[in-house]
Enzyme design. Structure first.
Site, short mmCIF file in Angstrom:
data_model
loop_
_atom_site.label_atom_id
_atom_site.label_comp_id
_atom_site.label_asym_id
_atom_site.label_seq_id
_atom_site.Cartn_x
_atom_site.Cartn_y
_atom_site.Cartn_z
N GLU A 42 51.11 28.18 41.73
CA GLU A 42 50.42 28.01 43.01
C GLU A 42 49.86 29.34 43.52
O GLU A 42 48.76 29.38 44.08
CB GLU A 42 51.35 27.39 44.05
CG GLU A 42 51.64 25.92 43.81
CD GLU A 42 50.40 25.04 43.88
OE1 GLU A 42 49.41 25.43 44.54
OE2 GLU A 42 50.39 23.96 43.28
N TYR A 87 42.63 39.68 43.54
CA TYR A 87 43.47 39.47 44.72
C TYR A 87 44.90 39.93 44.43
O TYR A 87 45.86 39.17 44.47
CB TYR A 87 43.46 37.99 45.15
CG TYR A 87 42.08 37.48 45.51
CD1 TYR A 87 41.60 37.62 46.81
CD2 TYR A 87 41.27 36.88 44.56
CE1 TYR A 87 40.33 37.17 47.15
CE2 TYR A 87 40.00 36.43 44.89
CZ TYR A 87 39.54 36.57 46.19
OH TYR A 87 38.28 36.12 46.51
N TYR A 125 50.28 26.45 53.01
CA TYR A 125 49.88 25.65 51.84
C TYR A 125 50.89 25.78 50.70
O TYR A 125 51.36 24.79 50.14
CB TYR A 125 48.48 26.03 51.33
CG TYR A 125 48.24 25.45 49.96
CD1 TYR A 125 47.95 24.10 49.80
CD2 TYR A 125 48.40 26.23 48.81
CE1 TYR A 125 47.80 23.54 48.54
CE2 TYR A 125 48.25 25.68 47.55
CZ TYR A 125 47.95 24.33 47.42
OH TYR A 125 47.82 23.79 46.17
N ASP A 143 44.94 22.86 51.45
CA ASP A 143 44.03 23.98 51.17
C ASP A 143 42.60 23.46 51.27
O ASP A 143 42.36 22.33 51.70
CB ASP A 143 44.32 24.58 49.79
CG ASP A 143 44.05 23.62 48.65
OD1 ASP A 143 43.72 22.43 48.91
OD2 ASP A 143 44.14 24.04 47.48
#
Length: 354
Positions: A42, A87, A125, A143
């Site tokens: 996830e 990220y 989420y 999401d």
């Protein structure tokens, strides 16, 4: 407004779950209900496509098979395993949360919503996804994918970029979730958004819940969801130096421990808008105590982040003389791949022979 007025929740659940049972993709994190695997997947799947994530997930699990392995790993090793996914705060938060799980919960991921939500990097989420998929709790996991499906399904004409609107979607998902199998239900909604109810040109004629979809009935599926335009990204020009010593080693430096691409390594980046191209050699001398000679240009690169764009020109350069005390580390070319670099600098590395 009651979006679920005259909406047949039970039939919708049954049709969606029947479709998912036959059409779900075989994904490595779906092989069991292991909370650790589901958590990693996830986090990786945020802002990244499934096909990209699969090899990263498999390699990450090989390197760190348990939460104990991840907790005791060196941060640079974790960032290296994440290299190319982008990220990077996701990887640092994952690493930090693994330590929390080991220290506070003896390596067992908490199934309590409050405790799980308190772990570093686990937002609403991810918390909902783990609780529903791994622990089979009827918690919404909302999401952008899920909001797109529900905005069309229930004709919700609200701006999904508004944080208050997320609460609305969490509310309708909570009311429609199949309490007998929330794990499959939430994954089915995600799968529907990925395979059928796509952002552009949704495959409405193949949709298993088409008969319940109000946007399809009115022919406005392509107009939903409503999302405000993002702010224009700021463009920052850089010159990046492939700065080489006579022994064939290259200058790299570690980025700060906070902020964009924290703790990753990069080649020297010159903020050219502030410095001016003609002053590069003088600036490097003043900033780092290195006398260099700028060589030929060997490429250009444009790297897009969510809020900024780097426009990079890449140049070879040679060190003429240097002081011992500077911020660079000089590394032989064959050793560069032991350091975690952001994607932009991995691509810059490919220009060494040009």
């Amino acid at each position: 407004m009651n979006y679920l007025h005259k909406f047949d929740i039970i039939s919708f659940q049954n049709d969606l779950l029947a479709w998912y049972e036959h059409h779900q993709r075989k994904l490595p994190w779906r092989e069991n209900k292991d909370p650790y695997s589901i958590w990693i997947s996830e986090i990786m799947l945020q802002q990244t496509k499934v096909d990209t994530v699969i090899p990263y997930f498999n390699r990450f699990k090989q390197l760190f098979p348990t939460v104990f392995d991840l907790a005791k790993a060196d941060e640079q090793a974790v960032l290296k395993a994440w290299e190319g996914l982008g990220y990077y705060s996701r990887a640092r938060n994952l690493h930090h949360a693994a330590k929390q799980i080991v220290e506070q919960y003896d390596g067992v991921m908490p199934s309590n919503p409050k405790e799980l939500g308190a772990l570093k990097g686990i937002g609403p989420y991810t918390k909902g996804a783990i609780l529903s998929i791994a622990f089979n709790q009827p918690e919404p996991a909302v999401d952008g994918n899920v909001m797109r499906v529900y905005s069309r399904l229930l004709k919700i004409e609200e701006n999904i970029a508004d944080q208050k609107v997320r609460k609305l979607f969490e509310s309708v998902v909570r009311e429609t979730i199949a309490v007998q199998d929330p794990s499959s239900f939430n994954q089915a909604v995600m799968e529907l958004g990925a395979l059928v109810c796509t952002p552009k040109s949704p495959s409405c004629l193949l949709c298993p819940v088409q008969q319940y979809c109000r946007a399809f009935q009115e022919g406005i599926e392509s107009e939903l969801p409503i999302k405000s335009k993002a702010k224009k990204q700021r463009v920052i020009p850089y010159v990046v130096l492939l700065l080489e010593k006579a022994n064939g080693s290259y200058a790299i430096q570690q980025r700060p421990s906070e902020g964009l691409l924290a703790n990753l390594w990069q080649f020297p980046m010159i903020p050219i808008a502030e410095i001016g191209f003609d002053h590069i050699e003088n600036w490097v001398q003043a900033e780092y105590g290195l006398t260099i000679q700028l060589g030929k240009k060997c490429g250009e690169l444009r790297h897009v982040f969510s809020h900024i764009i780097w426009e990079i020109e890449i140049y070879h350069a040679q060190v003429i003389e240097d002081e011992e005390d500077h911020a660079f580390q000089f590394v032989l070319k064959e050793e560069l791949d032991t350091y975690p670099f952001p994607t932009s600098h991995i691509n810059i590395m490919k220009k060494m022979e040009d």
